[in-house]
Scaffold this motif. Structure first.
Motif, mmCIF file in Angstrom:
data_model
loop_
_atom_site.group_PDB
_atom_site.id
_atom_site.type_symbol
_atom_site.label_atom_id
_atom_site.label_comp_id
_atom_site.label_asym_id
_atom_site.label_seq_id
_atom_site.Cartn_x
_atom_site.Cartn_y
_atom_site.Cartn_z
ATOM 1 N N CYS A 4 -14.549 9.705 -7.603
ATOM 2 C CA CYS A 4 -13.292 9.671 -6.848
ATOM 3 C C CYS A 4 -12.108 9.699 -7.815
ATOM 4 O O CYS A 4 -12.010 8.843 -8.706
ATOM 5 N N GLY A 51 -9.098 3.934 -3.542
ATOM 6 C CA GLY A 51 -9.444 2.986 -2.479
ATOM 7 C C GLY A 51 -10.743 3.362 -1.801
ATOM 8 O O GLY A 51 -11.552 2.496 -1.434
ATOM 9 N N LEU A 52 -10.978 4.651 -1.626
ATOM 10 C CA LEU A 52 -12.239 5.122 -1.045
ATOM 11 C C LEU A 52 -13.414 4.760 -1.946
ATOM 12 O O LEU A 52 -14.490 4.393 -1.457
ATOM 13 N N HIS A 67 -14.442 1.267 -1.255
ATOM 14 C CA HIS A 67 -15.108 1.176 0.047
ATOM 15 C C HIS A 67 -16.544 1.703 -0.033
ATOM 16 O O HIS A 67 -17.457 1.128 0.564
ATOM 17 N N LYS A 120 -8.229 4.561 4.232
ATOM 18 C CA LYS A 120 -9.505 4.323 3.535
ATOM 19 C C LYS A 120 -10.673 4.190 4.493
ATOM 20 O O LYS A 120 -11.759 4.736 4.241
ATOM 21 N N ASN A 121 -10.497 3.451 5.586
ATOM 22 C CA ASN A 121 -11.597 3.278 6.538
ATOM 23 C C ASN A 121 -12.030 4.613 7.128
ATOM 24 O O ASN A 121 -13.226 4.903 7.265
ATOM 25 N N VAL A 168 -7.880 8.832 -4.465
ATOM 26 C CA VAL A 168 -8.778 8.187 -3.499
ATOM 27 C C VAL A 168 -9.533 7.030 -4.148
ATOM 28 O O VAL A 168 -10.714 6.803 -3.859
ATOM 29 N N GLN A 202 -11.500 7.565 5.760
ATOM 30 C CA GLN A 202 -12.088 8.376 4.691
ATOM 31 C C GLN A 202 -13.554 8.012 4.491
ATOM 32 O O GLN A 202 -14.403 8.891 4.284
ATOM 33 N N LEU A 203 -13.854 6.724 4.561
ATOM 34 C CA LEU A 203 -15.237 6.272 4.402
ATOM 35 C C LEU A 203 -16.129 6.882 5.481
ATOM 36 O O LEU A 203 -17.205 7.416 5.184
ATOM 37 N N GLU A 214 -0.627 4.241 0.391
ATOM 38 C CA GLU A 214 -1.646 5.192 0.820
ATOM 39 C C GLU A 214 -1.067 6.322 1.669
ATOM 40 O O GLU A 214 -1.541 7.453 1.628
ATOM 41 N N SER A 216 0.834 -1.202 0.000
ATOM 42 C CA SER A 216 0.000 0.000 0.000
ATOM 43 C C SER A 216 0.869 1.252 0.000
ATOM 44 O O SER A 216 1.824 1.355 0.760
#
Length: 518
Positions: free
Chosen positions: A357, A363-364, A367, A425-426, A361, A428-429, A172, A170
């Motif tokens: 996105c 990955g967002l 999710h 990501k978590n 982002v 950001q969600l 990120e 990753s």
């Protein structure tokens, strides 16, 4: 392959971690190097200040009280806390030690910034070289070219890590602010893995060329055991003939150097600048395989005077004609969102939340799809900014990004763009759910295709129907035939999904993230 590093955070020269670092460096023949600094968005008249130096070590010495033989500890050296002159000589000697192969990935820029950072604290002239050095891409490209007979395009470290180690690396946190303290545990793990993967990739590649080294060493032994001298043509006719000569001469020269160091006359004073380098050589030496690879594939990084000067753009800014262009509107990326969003019914929307996105982002986006929210990504890998904004406007989406530059464009429409503040990501969600007051239910989870954002068919398929539907592009594993599972197909890309263990784990993951049980 395991990328779970044994990490030691070094923030003081009086700490046990620093003592361990100095001890381990004298027992390592291979180290992986990486550096982190606060990202710079615009050109500056000086280089960024390096905040963290990562050193992953392949320990080859005798067992230590804290680090065992053949272990791979990673040291995170906090350059914002340690007085740099106190560690300058240790690092410089490791960088130029002939008995330590330094691994890196496009490390020249890191060295330029490191040199500038140490110079700013009086360590003149800073670091100017690293040798012997091996860029991971060099041996990777050579082996791939040799086996596949074609020249490969340059690959990212994440791509090489995925191909060689089978592990997804990753990136990120790459652009997070590394100057802030304390570092998060996620940042420490990211930094440690970035340097550790260099050694583990090297180990895999070293094993692939071990047969070359083995056969060469064997042939060198044969040459030395002959009672008569062979001619050059006869040596070259042997398997790996040129390597025989190369390794024989190299081992002979290495043994000579080691003998000189071991029997150094006690009455002779060693120059201060080479004293610690000699100590490195006394304590250890590379094994034959590393030695051979360093000689055949290794290189060195040398900084010139021009490398030490930031390269400013020569393009002159053009002033727009008066009256023809409005001043770009400045938006504050940290201000709270103020609705309504473009999908709002009062603005002619259908009331269904929709996001676009960008690449920062992605990955967002996956999710959001997992919790049932419409989240598109640009059709092109590197779209123009105007294309992004036009797509968001046309489809009544909010453009989500982490790029502050997007907020400065004058043709943005109110409430058309949102800059997420979170890095993971978590998080950001959760930030998007709370900012836009999205309603998430357990029934929505895994209701969209994570691959293309499409909707699933309304009626599930049996195993037999799924096999038929997937003909030509997707194979159903045989182990699923006797489990009486339900299959779902994306109406857009036709990808098949089933409610197996992975599905149930994903559902539980997002139940926990969104706190749906509370």
């Amino acid at each position: 392959m395991d990328l779970s590093p044994s990490t030691h955070f070094v923030s003081s020269t009086n700490s046990p971690e620093f003592t361990l670092l100095t001890r381990v460096l004298t027992r390592s023949s291979v180290i992986g190097l990486d550096a982190e600094w606060k990202p710079v968005r615009t050109q500056q008249s000086s280089f960024p200040t390096v905040s963290l130096l990562q050193i992953a070590c392949q320990v080859d010495g005798d067992e230590d009280a804290h680090v065992s033989k053949n272990s791979q500890p990673v040291f995170l050296v906090d350059l914002s806390a340690i007085p740099l002159p106190s560690i300058y000589e240790l690092l410089r000697d490791a960088f130029v030690s002939p008995n330590i192969l330094k691994l890196g990935f496009r490390f020249k820029q890191d060295l330029v910034y490191l040199s500038s950072t140490f110079c700013s604290q009086g360590c003149e002239p800073g670091f100017d070289r690293v040798e012997p050095f091996l860029d991971i891409t060099s041996i990777y490209s050579y082996l791939q070219h040799k086996h596949q007979g074609r020249r490969l395009q340059s690959k990212s470290l994440a791509a090489i890590c995925q191909e060689v180690l089978g592990i997804s690396l990753s990136k990120e946190l790459q652009c997070s602010d590394w100057s802030q303290r304390p570092l998060t545990e996620e940042q420490k793990l990211y930094a440690a893995v970035d340097s550790l993967c260099l050694i583990q990739i090297f180990d895999v590649l070293k094993a692939r060329v071990a047969n070359i080294v083995g056969s060469t060493v064997c042939n060198v032994g044969k040459l030395q055991s002959h009672s008569i001298d062979l001619g050059l043509k006869q040596i070259l006719d042997m398997p790996n003939g040129s390597d025989n000569i190369l390794l024989a001469k190299f081992i002979e020269a290495t043994k000579m150097v080691q003998a000189i160091i071991t029997d150094f006359p006690q009455g002779i004073t060693i120059h201060e600048e080479v004293a610690s380098t000699v100590q490195f050589a006394k304590n250890k030496q590379m094994d034959d395989a590393v030695l051979w690879i360093a000689r055949k594939y290794g290189d060195k990084i040398l900084l010139s005077d021009s490398d030490r000067k930031p390269k400013m753009s020569k393009k002159k800014g053009k002033k727009p004609p008066t009256g023809l262009m409005a001043k770009p509107r400045q938006l504050d990326g940290d201000e709270d969102w103020q609705g309504p969003p473009p999908w709002d019914v009062s603005l002619g929307g259908d009331g269904c939340p929709k996001f676009l996105c960008d690449v920062m982002v992605e990955g967002l986006a996956k999710h959001l799809r997992c919790v049932g929210i419409d989240a598109a990504v640009p059709p092109l890998r590197k779209p123009q900014t105007r294309d992004l904004i036009e797509q968001a406007s046309k489809e009544k989406r909010v453009l989500v990004t982490r790029d502050a530059k997007l907020l400065r464009h004058g043709y943005l429409i109110k409430n058309q763009i949102y800059r997420v503040k979170s890095l993971l990501k978590n998080e950001q969600l959760i930030e998007v759910i709370e900012t836009f007051k999205l309603e998430i239910s357990e029934d929505q989870l895994m209701s969209r295709c994570t691959k293309c954002n499409g909707r699933f068919i309304q009626k599930p398929l049996t195993t037999e129907e799924a096999v038929e539907a997937g003909k030509g592009f997707q194979v159903i594993p045989n182990c699923l035939f006797d489990k009486n599972l339900e299959f779902w197909q994306c109406m857009d890309c036709k990808q098949l999904y089933w409610e197996g263990t992975q599905y149930r784990n994903a559902v539980q993951k997002f139940i926990d993230i969104c706190k749906l049980n509370e």
